[in-house]
Design an enzyme around this catalytic site. Structure first.
Site, PDB file in Angstrom:
ATOM      1  N   ARG A   1      12.945  13.095 -16.941  1.00  0.00           N
ATOM      2  CA  ARG A   1      11.747  12.500 -17.664  1.00  0.00           C
ATOM      3  C   ARG A   1      10.360  12.941 -16.998  1.00  0.00           C
ATOM      4  O   ARG A   1       9.654  12.111 -17.066  1.00  0.00           O
ATOM      5  CB  ARG A   1      11.731  10.883 -17.563  1.00  0.00           C
ATOM      6  CG  ARG A   1      13.031  10.266 -18.070  1.00  0.00           C
ATOM      7  CD  ARG A   1      12.944  10.122 -19.741  1.00  0.00           C
ATOM      8  NE  ARG A   1      14.113   9.604 -20.170  1.00  0.00           N
ATOM      9  CZ  ARG A   1      15.265   9.997 -20.081  1.00  0.00           C
ATOM     10  NH1 ARG A   1      15.550  11.172 -19.797  1.00  0.00           N
ATOM     11  NH2 ARG A   1      16.250   9.067 -20.442  1.00  0.00           N
TER      12      ARG A   1
ATOM     13  N   SER B   1      13.110   1.980 -22.891  1.00  0.00           N
ATOM     14  CA  SER B   1      13.117   1.735 -21.411  1.00  0.00           C
ATOM     15  C   SER B   1      11.708   1.470 -20.641  1.00  0.00           C
ATOM     16  O   SER B   1      10.828   2.520 -20.748  1.00  0.00           O
ATOM     17  CB  SER B   1      13.948   2.847 -20.905  1.00  0.00           C
ATOM     18  OG  SER B   1      14.866   3.193 -21.582  1.00  0.00           O
TER      19      SER B   1
ATOM     20  N   GLU C   1       8.395   3.734 -16.581  1.00  0.00           N
ATOM     21  CA  GLU C   1       8.425   5.128 -17.481  1.00  0.00           C
ATOM     22  C   GLU C   1       7.005   4.888 -18.392  1.00  0.00           C
ATOM     23  O   GLU C   1       6.497   5.892 -18.796  1.00  0.00           O
ATOM     24  CB  GLU C   1       9.622   5.237 -18.370  1.00  0.00           C
ATOM     25  CG  GLU C   1      10.004   6.325 -19.155  1.00  0.00           C
ATOM     26  CD  GLU C   1      11.162   6.169 -19.639  1.00  0.00           C
ATOM     27  OE1 GLU C   1      12.216   5.908 -19.272  1.00  0.00           O
ATOM     28  OE2 GLU C   1      11.122   6.943 -21.159  1.00  0.00           O
TER      29      GLU C   1
HETATM   30  C1  LIG Z   1      12.629   1.914 -29.158  1.00  0.00           C
HETATM   31  C2  LIG Z   1      12.391   3.044 -28.191  1.00  0.00           C
HETATM   32  C3  LIG Z   1      13.320   3.897 -27.690  1.00  0.00           C
HETATM   33  C4  LIG Z   1      12.948   4.910 -26.987  1.00  0.00           C
HETATM   34  N1  LIG Z   1      13.995   5.614 -26.461  1.00  0.00           N
HETATM   35  C5  LIG Z   1      13.836   6.615 -25.554  1.00  0.00           C
HETATM   36  C6  LIG Z   1      14.793   7.262 -25.145  1.00  0.00           C
HETATM   37  O1  LIG Z   1      16.077   7.380 -25.391  1.00  0.00           O
HETATM   38  N2  LIG Z   1      14.499   8.551 -24.488  1.00  0.00           N
HETATM   39  C7  LIG Z   1      13.148   8.880 -24.008  1.00  0.00           C
HETATM   40  O2  LIG Z   1      12.991   9.851 -23.161  1.00  0.00           O
HETATM   41  N3  LIG Z   1      12.372   8.114 -24.492  1.00  0.00           N
HETATM   42  C8  LIG Z   1      12.288   6.867 -25.227  1.00  0.00           C
HETATM   43  N4  LIG Z   1      11.393   6.203 -25.574  1.00  0.00           N
HETATM   44  C9  LIG Z   1       9.856   6.475 -24.920  1.00  0.00           C
HETATM   45  C10 LIG Z   1       9.092   7.040 -26.058  1.00  0.00           C
HETATM   46  O3  LIG Z   1       9.766   7.323 -27.341  1.00  0.00           O
HETATM   47  C11 LIG Z   1       8.850   8.920 -25.784  1.00  0.00           C
HETATM   48  O4  LIG Z   1       8.367   8.441 -24.174  1.00  0.00           O
HETATM   49  C12 LIG Z   1       7.908   9.490 -26.604  1.00  0.00           C
HETATM   50  O5  LIG Z   1       8.079  11.010 -26.259  1.00  0.00           O
HETATM   51  C13 LIG Z   1       6.713   9.137 -26.588  1.00  0.00           C
HETATM   52  O6  LIG Z   1       6.139   9.653 -27.695  1.00  0.00           O
HETATM   53  P1  LIG Z   1       4.641   9.416 -28.343  1.00  0.00           P
HETATM   54  O7  LIG Z   1       4.212  10.304 -29.352  1.00  0.00           O
HETATM   55  O8  LIG Z   1       4.851   7.942 -28.915  1.00  0.00           O
HETATM   56  O9  LIG Z   1       3.873   9.469 -27.017  1.00  0.00           O
HETATM   57  P2  LIG Z   1       2.641   8.311 -26.240  1.00  0.00           P
HETATM   58  O10 LIG Z   1       3.564   7.089 -26.082  1.00  0.00           O
HETATM   59  O11 LIG Z   1       1.655   8.181 -27.258  1.00  0.00           O
HETATM   60  O12 LIG Z   1       2.098   9.278 -25.270  1.00  0.00           O
HETATM   61  C14 LIG Z   1       3.139   9.411 -24.189  1.00  0.00           C
HETATM   62  C15 LIG Z   1       2.353  10.396 -23.147  1.00  0.00           C
HETATM   63  O13 LIG Z   1       2.349  11.713 -23.903  1.00  0.00           O
HETATM   64  C16 LIG Z   1       0.882  11.867 -23.871  1.00  0.00           C
HETATM   65  N5  LIG Z   1       0.463  12.658 -25.031  1.00  0.00           N
HETATM   66  C17 LIG Z   1       1.098  12.441 -26.327  1.00  0.00           C
HETATM   67  N6  LIG Z   1       0.821  13.516 -27.195  1.00  0.00           N
HETATM   68  C18 LIG Z   1       0.054  14.368 -26.608  1.00  0.00           C
HETATM   69  C19 LIG Z   1      -0.359  15.600 -26.823  1.00  0.00           C
HETATM   70  N7  LIG Z   1      -0.366  16.399 -27.885  1.00  0.00           N
HETATM   71  N8  LIG Z   1      -0.977  16.371 -25.736  1.00  0.00           N
HETATM   72  C20 LIG Z   1      -0.996  15.883 -24.327  1.00  0.00           C
HETATM   73  N9  LIG Z   1      -0.597  14.697 -24.201  1.00  0.00           N
HETATM   74  C21 LIG Z   1       0.090  14.017 -25.135  1.00  0.00           C
HETATM   75  C22 LIG Z   1       0.213  10.735 -23.562  1.00  0.00           C
HETATM   76  O14 LIG Z   1      -0.984  10.945 -22.976  1.00  0.00           O
HETATM   77  C23 LIG Z   1       0.949   9.977 -22.755  1.00  0.00           C
HETATM   78  O15 LIG Z   1       0.875  10.502 -21.451  1.00  0.00           O
HETATM   79  C24 LIG Z   1      11.476   5.143 -26.467  1.00  0.00           C
HETATM   80  C25 LIG Z   1      10.383   4.296 -27.094  1.00  0.00           C
HETATM   81  C26 LIG Z   1      10.843   3.355 -27.799  1.00  0.00           C
HETATM   82  C27 LIG Z   1       9.797   2.405 -28.318  1.00  0.00           C
END
Ligand SMILES: Cc1cc2nc3c(=O)[nH]c(=O)nc-3n(C[C@H](O)[C@H](O)[C@H](O)COP(=O)(O)OP(=O)(O)OC[C@H]3O[C@@H](n4cnc5c(N)ncnc54)[C@H](O)[C@@H]3O)c2cc1C
Length: 336
Positions: free
Chosen positions: A164, A236, A332
């Site tokens: 992660r 998580s 996380e």
């Molecule tokens: C129901 C649920 C289940 C989940 N299950 C998992 C799982 O099984 N495994 C897991 O690893 N995660 C899981 N997650 C967490 C989440 O899905 C991941 O961390 C995902 O990658 C976040 O994506 P996002 O586009 O929403 O990013 P955001 O939450 O909007 O941002 C996350 C980070 O990425 C950065 N970021 C986003 N886009 C960019 C870009 N283009 N350039 C630079 N930085 C950027 C942001 O600044 C921030 O630091 C889960 C979340 C939920 C709600």
């Protein structure tokens, strides 16, 4: 480039918090992003790049600029007998990308089905589930460095991936690189990982292929995790902590059933969910925030939570786990 003022982020965070940002800026392409980097007003403000906000906790309104990438789409840039290389826009919905790969018979990401978010964040977070990690298939990450406005193409090794974690999450790099594309290398002859979670049991006597594995992962996830479209959450909330063997051996005397996974000769990983459950925190609430009844690693918004309620509950969980097990939990989720 889309620019909104005094804009609600309700649809941009999976906790379902109705916080506002002074400005919301969405860029369509790399030229837009470069223009943003030439803008003096932009640099006079505080700013933060988001994806779908599925790993973010807004503690209140954001007095600055929230940036989002609208670079979408997937292009096949190289192919050999065994592999394909796909260049995906950072704003592409992650699960749509996984579905597209599965439909085309390209393996590697099927165990990461149904993880919310976008392709850009997958490379920041090194998302993982059911024995797979994005890093295993990432070939290159295209990113712009805020301080110089220059583009750099990171190799997989330069991304320094671990559990992660990535180069982009290091404190000195956090928030300083904007990812525009990620190149994934996928296999035409997939090897399946079925020994995590209950994938094998779910498959039962079905044939093992990319689609059945994806469907099994989706079914397991839907049975365990609250759907953020119905109940606000960010998956998580904490990463599973690593502790040294001596610490683990000490705890095992009191908690012989404590699950653990060896990381190396010196360190084991302990499931944070088990620690939280053993602190008796399942269902615990503060304001509108609650520890999920089925999966204690998840904090939910019961409908009327503030970001502060969620942060206070997270702090209470950390305090209780530290007191009982002498283990520090790390979130996380990113606090904004
Ligand atoms: C129901 C649920 C289940 C989940 N299950 C998992 C799982 O099984 N495994 C897991 O690893 N995660 C899981 N997650 C967490 C989440 O899905 C991941 O961390 C995902 O990658 C976040 O994506 P996002 O586009 O929403 O990013 P955001 O939450 O909007 O941002 C996350 C980070 O990425 C950065 N970021 C986003 N886009 C960019 C870009 N283009 N350039 C630079 N930085 C950027 C942001 O600044 C921030 O630091 C889960 C979340 C939920 C709600």
């Amino acid at each position: 480039m889309r620019i909104e003022q005094n804009y609600s982020l309700l649809k941009h965070n999976t906790f379902g918090l109705d916080v506002k940002t002074k400005y919301f800026v969405e860029y369509e392409n790399e030229a837009d992003l470069q223009a943003l980097f030439r803008d003096e007003y932009f640099f006079s403000q505080q700013f933060w790049h988001i994806g779908q906000g599925s790993n973010l906790l807004f503690l209140g309104d954001f007095d600055g600029i929230i940036i989002h990438s609208a670079i979408q789409g997937v292009e096949k840039i190289k192919e050999t007998a065994g592999f394909v290389w796909l260049k995906a826009g950072a704003g592409t919905d992650w699960d749509s990308f996984v579905a597209y790969c599965v439909e085309n018979g390209w393996g590697g990401l099927e165990n990461l089905s149904l993880i919310p978010g976008e392709v850009g964040a997958s490379a920041v977070q090194n998302i993982g589930a059911y024995g797979a990690e994005a890093a295993e298939c990432i070939e290159e990450v295209h990113a712009y460095f805020l301080e110089t406005g220059e583009k750099k193409i990171f190799s997989n090794a330069e991304c320094a991936y671990s559990y992660r974690h990535s180069f982009f999450k290091e404190p000195e790099n956090k928030g300083k690189y904007y990812i525009t594309y990620v190149v994934y290398k996928l296999s035409k002859k997939p090897e399946f990982r079925l020994d995590y979670g209950n994938i094998r049991e779910h498959l039962a006597d079905k044939p093992v292929n990319l689609d059945t594995v994806r469907q099994a992962v989706i079914a397991i996830r839907e049975s365990k995790l609250p759907d953020p479209k119905k109940t606000g959450n960010a998956g998580s909330f904490f990463v599973n902590p690593y502790i040294c063997i001596a610490h683990y051996e000490g705890l095992k005397k009191h908690y012989p059933d404590m699950p653990h996974y060896p990381v190396n000769d010196e360190v084991v990983k302990v499931p944070a969910a088990w620690l939280i459950e053993r602190c008796g925190l399942k269902g615990k609430t503060i304001g509108g925030a609650a520890v999920h009844e089925k999966q204690p690693l998840v904090i939910i918004n019961q409908g009327n939570a503030t970001g502060q309620d969620i942060a206070d509950l997270a702090a209470e969980i950390c305090r209780a786990v530290k007191e009982k097990f002498f283990i520090d939990l790390s979130p996380e989720v990113n606090f904004i």
